[in-house]
Design a protein around this motif. Structure first.
Motif, PDB file in Angstrom:
ATOM      1  N   ALA A 197      29.443  28.635  28.729  1.00  0.00           N
ATOM      2  CA  ALA A 197      29.215  29.813  29.272  1.00  0.00           C
ATOM      3  C   ALA A 197      27.670  30.167  29.014  1.00  0.00           C
ATOM      4  CB  ALA A 197      29.992  30.977  28.754  1.00  0.00           C
ATOM      5  N   LYS A 223      41.462  26.852  27.790  1.00  0.00           N
ATOM      6  CA  LYS A 223      40.793  28.105  27.657  1.00  0.00           C
ATOM      7  C   LYS A 223      41.104  28.742  26.306  1.00  0.00           C
ATOM      8  CE  LYS A 223      39.235  29.606  31.776  1.00  0.00           C
ATOM      9  NZ  LYS A 223      37.910  30.524  32.086  1.00  0.00           N
ATOM     10  N   GLN A 224      42.238  28.272  25.585  1.00  0.00           N
ATOM     11  CA  GLN A 224      42.494  29.026  24.268  1.00  0.00           C
ATOM     12  C   GLN A 224      41.633  28.246  23.402  1.00  0.00           C
ATOM     13  OE1 GLN A 224      46.442  27.838  22.848  1.00  0.00           O
ATOM     14  NE2 GLN A 224      46.312  29.656  21.052  1.00  0.00           N
ATOM     15  N   GLN A 274      37.996  29.702  23.822  1.00  0.00           N
ATOM     16  CA  GLN A 274      38.111  31.191  23.084  1.00  0.00           C
ATOM     17  C   GLN A 274      37.933  30.765  21.607  1.00  0.00           C
ATOM     18  OE1 GLN A 274      41.415  33.657  23.598  1.00  0.00           O
ATOM     19  NE2 GLN A 274      40.387  35.401  23.399  1.00  0.00           N
ATOM     20  N   GLN A 284      34.257  33.530  22.633  1.00  0.00           N
ATOM     21  CA  GLN A 284      33.944  34.463  23.637  1.00  0.00           C
ATOM     22  C   GLN A 284      35.109  34.667  24.176  1.00  0.00           C
ATOM     23  OE1 GLN A 284      31.067  32.051  25.995  1.00  0.00           O
ATOM     24  NE2 GLN A 284      29.510  32.625  24.534  1.00  0.00           N
ATOM     25  N   ASP A 285      35.084  35.668  25.450  1.00  0.00           N
ATOM     26  CA  ASP A 285      36.327  36.091  26.316  1.00  0.00           C
ATOM     27  C   ASP A 285      36.509  34.814  27.459  1.00  0.00           C
ATOM     28  OD1 ASP A 285      37.385  37.186  28.867  1.00  0.00           O
ATOM     29  OD2 ASP A 285      37.628  38.789  27.334  1.00  0.00           O
ATOM     30  N   ARG A 286      37.535  34.469  27.577  1.00  0.00           N
ATOM     31  CA  ARG A 286      38.040  33.357  28.467  1.00  0.00           C
ATOM     32  C   ARG A 286      37.573  33.327  29.711  1.00  0.00           C
ATOM     33  NH1 ARG A 286      44.282  32.200  26.690  1.00  0.00           N
ATOM     34  NH2 ARG A 286      43.999  32.170  24.453  1.00  0.00           N
ATOM     35  N   ARG A 287      37.104  34.708  30.225  1.00  0.00           N
ATOM     36  CA  ARG A 287      36.540  34.807  31.682  1.00  0.00           C
ATOM     37  C   ARG A 287      35.160  34.251  31.640  1.00  0.00           C
ATOM     38  NH1 ARG A 287      38.284  41.039  32.125  1.00  0.00           N
ATOM     39  NH2 ARG A 287      37.647  40.752  29.926  1.00  0.00           N
ATOM     40  N   ASP A 288      34.495  34.345  30.365  1.00  0.00           N
ATOM     41  CA  ASP A 288      33.078  33.823  30.809  1.00  0.00           C
ATOM     42  C   ASP A 288      32.970  32.502  30.766  1.00  0.00           C
ATOM     43  OD1 ASP A 288      32.614  36.632  29.948  1.00  0.00           O
ATOM     44  OD2 ASP A 288      32.574  36.241  27.843  1.00  0.00           O
ATOM     45  N   SER A 299      34.662  28.480  32.013  1.00  0.00           N
ATOM     46  CA  SER A 299      35.679  27.751  32.952  1.00  0.00           C
ATOM     47  C   SER A 299      36.240  26.568  31.872  1.00  0.00           C
ATOM     48  CB  SER A 299      34.807  26.861  34.006  1.00  0.00           C
ATOM     49  OG  SER A 299      34.063  25.645  33.492  1.00  0.00           O
TER      50      SER A 299
END
Length: 103
Positions: A6, A44-45, A48, A53-57, A59
């Protein structure tokens, strides 16, 4: 090892990732996953937890690249499984069973 996730650099080590994931209950794996210890975690877990960081930040691919370089086993869904994501639960079950034979 220095990794960029990210757009932020992280100095990650295998022992550091193991320590970070200790005591974390794995969520249900529905996509890409990383094997840490004897457990499979969604990519993603893992991202994070280790980056905070947020998972949306980021890939899943960024996390998989970093974890592979650290020596963890990573798994990716086959293409057939990815194509069923837009289906309803009934359609997914039908796709998993396959098409009926015509006699």
């Amino acid at each position: 090892m220095r990794c960029v996730i990210a757009r932020f650099p992280f100095d990650l080590t295998k022992s550091g990732v193991l320590e970070s994931m200790k005591g974390v209950k794995p969520e249900q794996v529905t996509g890409e996953s990383v094997i840490i210890g004897r457990r499979a975690y969604p990519a993603k877990q893992v991202g994070q937890v280790i980056t905070r960081q947020d998972r949306r930040d980021f890939s899943a691919d960024e996390v998989l690249r970093a974890m592979t370089r650290l020596g963890f086993t990573c798994r990716v869904l086959p293409r057939a499984a990815v194509s069923t994501r837009g289906l309803s639960p009934l359609q997914q079950a039908s796709a998993m069973l396959g098409t009926p034979l015509t006699v």
